[in-house]
Scaffold this active site. Structure first.
Site, PDB file in Angstrom:
ATOM      1  N   ARG A  50       0.698  -1.070  -0.150  1.00 49.02           N
ATOM      2  CA  ARG A  50       0.083  -0.034   0.118  1.00 49.02           C
ATOM      3  C   ARG A  50       0.796   1.908   0.139  1.00 49.02           C
ATOM      4  O   ARG A  50       0.702   1.619  -0.917  1.00 49.02           O
ATOM      5  CB  ARG A  50      -0.756   0.011   1.580  1.00 49.02           C
ATOM      6  N   THR A  51       1.619   0.742   0.753  1.00 50.35           N
ATOM      7  CA  THR A  51       2.384   2.408   0.874  1.00 50.35           C
ATOM      8  C   THR A  51       2.847   2.874  -0.647  1.00 50.35           C
ATOM      9  O   THR A  51       3.333   4.152  -1.040  1.00 50.35           O
ATOM     10  CB  THR A  51       3.509   2.198   2.215  1.00 50.35           C
ATOM     11  N   LYS A  79      26.180  -3.308  -1.297  1.00 54.97           N
ATOM     12  CA  LYS A  79      27.120  -3.475  -1.947  1.00 54.97           C
ATOM     13  C   LYS A  79      28.039  -2.560  -0.524  1.00 54.97           C
ATOM     14  O   LYS A  79      29.260  -2.374  -0.553  1.00 54.97           O
ATOM     15  CB  LYS A  79      28.106  -2.372  -3.360  1.00 54.97           C
ATOM     16  N   ARG A 100      11.470   3.459   3.244  1.00 49.28           N
ATOM     17  CA  ARG A 100      11.010   2.880   4.198  1.00 49.28           C
ATOM     18  C   ARG A 100      12.285   2.512   4.870  1.00 49.28           C
ATOM     19  O   ARG A 100      12.857   1.427   4.067  1.00 49.28           O
ATOM     20  CB  ARG A 100      10.047   1.711   4.326  1.00 49.28           C
ATOM     21  N   HIS A 130       5.414   6.133  11.719  1.00 47.83           N
ATOM     22  CA  HIS A 130       4.257   5.598  10.204  1.00 47.83           C
ATOM     23  C   HIS A 130       3.780   6.436   9.994  1.00 47.83           C
ATOM     24  O   HIS A 130       2.277   6.952   9.203  1.00 47.83           O
ATOM     25  CB  HIS A 130       3.732   4.095   9.622  1.00 47.83           C
TER      26      HIS A 130
HETATM   27  C1  NCD Z   1       1.662  -1.642   8.207  1.00 50.86           C
HETATM   28  C2  NCD Z   1       3.539  -1.488   7.689  1.00 50.86           C
HETATM   29  O1  NCD Z   1       4.065  -1.272   7.267  1.00 50.86           O
HETATM   30  O2  NCD Z   1       3.831  -0.820   9.038  1.00 50.86           O
HETATM   31  N1  NCD Z   1       1.715  -1.497   6.337  1.00 50.86           N
HETATM   32  C3  NCD Z   1       1.095   0.255   5.955  1.00 50.86           C
HETATM   33  O3  NCD Z   1       2.072   0.500   5.505  1.00 50.86           O
HETATM   34  N2  NCD Z   1       0.367   0.174   5.493  1.00 50.86           N
HETATM   35  C4  NCD Z   1       0.916  -2.387   8.703  1.00 50.86           C
HETATM   36  C5  NCD Z   1       2.159  -3.628   9.085  1.00 50.86           C
HETATM   37  O4  NCD Z   1       3.112  -4.068   8.466  1.00 50.86           O
HETATM   38  O5  NCD Z   1       1.305  -4.397   9.844  1.00 50.86           O
END
Ligand code: NCD
Length: 311
Positions: A50-51, A79, A100, A130
């Site tokens: 999703r993100t 590397k 991320r 997040h």
């Molecule tokens: C979450 C995350 O990556 O923290 N997912 C997201 O970004 N929608 C939740 C999760 O991984 O449980």
């Protein structure tokens, strides 16, 4: 706002501004676009559906383009290159970065590294933060319930390692008179002291509950926020399986809830919400994921468009 690293970077007014701006992008084919070509780099060192994809979709809908990687093994980090060197290099290739990473603090490090001052957005860091998921969660609550104040929210699931819960507690505590209920499936997954301190400082009401699935409490709740157990951050696989076995919300658990109560989940889900719940009007998690596009369009537009167009 130059970067978005933590929900702590935002105050209540800025959050509401982003939500209102997101409404103008929501299902609106005549939404504003960039006046000049812009490129977003998505650097994902952890899995994401999703993100990453909603950021990419948001960027394309705004008339921009996307570069990046979703598997760090394909980048020079593999590397031995540092995040600092990576950012100093790719800042010349793009106008903004979403990053991320499993290690807390990496997005902050990236923001400190950029010399060209391009916006750095945290797409999830360790179990800490997040912020763009929280903006999506808040927009979803606002869209369905019309407010972010005077709410009773129950958080169920991995309250220890789940970064979405951590950011959401901080975000909702910026708004008046919210009541927070913490319902971990096991006491070892309870919410940390930092968050309890934050709620205390902001004079918010909170309750900790022992029993994982408490229909009695749920009957007064406005928002039920469910998360999966963060298997990848669990120190002990056997412990994980034991807790997971007893953690599932079924129809019978939410029979007495308010008609307008919404169930949110950042997704992905494992077995914590039974599929039979999907058909109920309370289930809002897939729409919540859809709201992520408008929110990320609003955020990218705010961060990337020249000042006179920011409104
Ligand atoms: C979450 C995350 O990556 O923290 N997912 C997201 O970004 N929608 C939740 C999760 O991984 O449980």
């Amino acid at each position: 706002m130059q970067h978005l690293i933590s929900i702590k970077d935002l105050d209540a007014k800025t959050i509401l501004d982003i939500i209102h701006k997101a409404y103008s992008f929501d299902d609106n084919h005549n939404h504003p676009t960039f006046d000049k070509p812009k490129i977003l780099a998505t650097l994902f060192f952890e899995p994401s559906t999703r993100t990453r994809l909603s950021f990419e979709s948001a960027m394309i809908k705004l008339g921009g383009s996307v570069i990046g990687f979703s598997d760090a093994k394909t980048s020079s980090i593999h590397k031995g290159e540092t995040i600092y060197d990576t950012i100093r290099t790719i800042e010349a290739y793009c106008d903004a970065v979403v990053i991320r990473h499993p290690l807390e603090g990496t997005a902050r490090l990236a923001a400190n590294a950029t010399k060209l001052q391009i916006p750095i957005i945290n797409g999830g860091s360790g179990s800490a933060n997040h912020p763009t998921q929280s903006l999506t969660d808040l927009m979803s609550i606002h869209k369905k319930l019309g407010k972010l104040t005077n709410l009773k929210i129950a958080y169920m699931g991995d309250l220890k390692y789940g970064r979405t819960v951590h950011s959401l507690v901080e975000a909702l505590s910026l708004f008046d008179n919210n009541e927070h209920h913490f319902i971990p499936p096991h006491e070892s997954l309870d919410i940390g002291c930092d968050f309890i301190q934050c709620l205390t400082d902001r004079k918010q009401t909170f309750y900790k509950h022992k029993n994982p699935i408490l229909a009695d409490i749920l009957k007064d709740i406005d928002v039920l926020y469910v998360t999966r157990l963060q298997k990848e951050r669990f120190p002990d696989e056997i412990e994980y399986s034991k807790i997971m076995k007893n953690y599932q919300i079924k129809k019978e658990h939410i029979e007495k809830v308010k008609k307008e109560m919404i169930i949110l989940h950042p997704l992905p889900r494992n077995d914590e919400i039974h599929r039979e719940i999907d058909e109920l009007s309370n289930a809002y998690y897939f729409e919540q994921a859809h709201n992520g596009i408008a929110v990320r369009m609003a955020l990218l537009h705010t961060l990337l468009v020249s000042d006179h167009l920011k409104k």
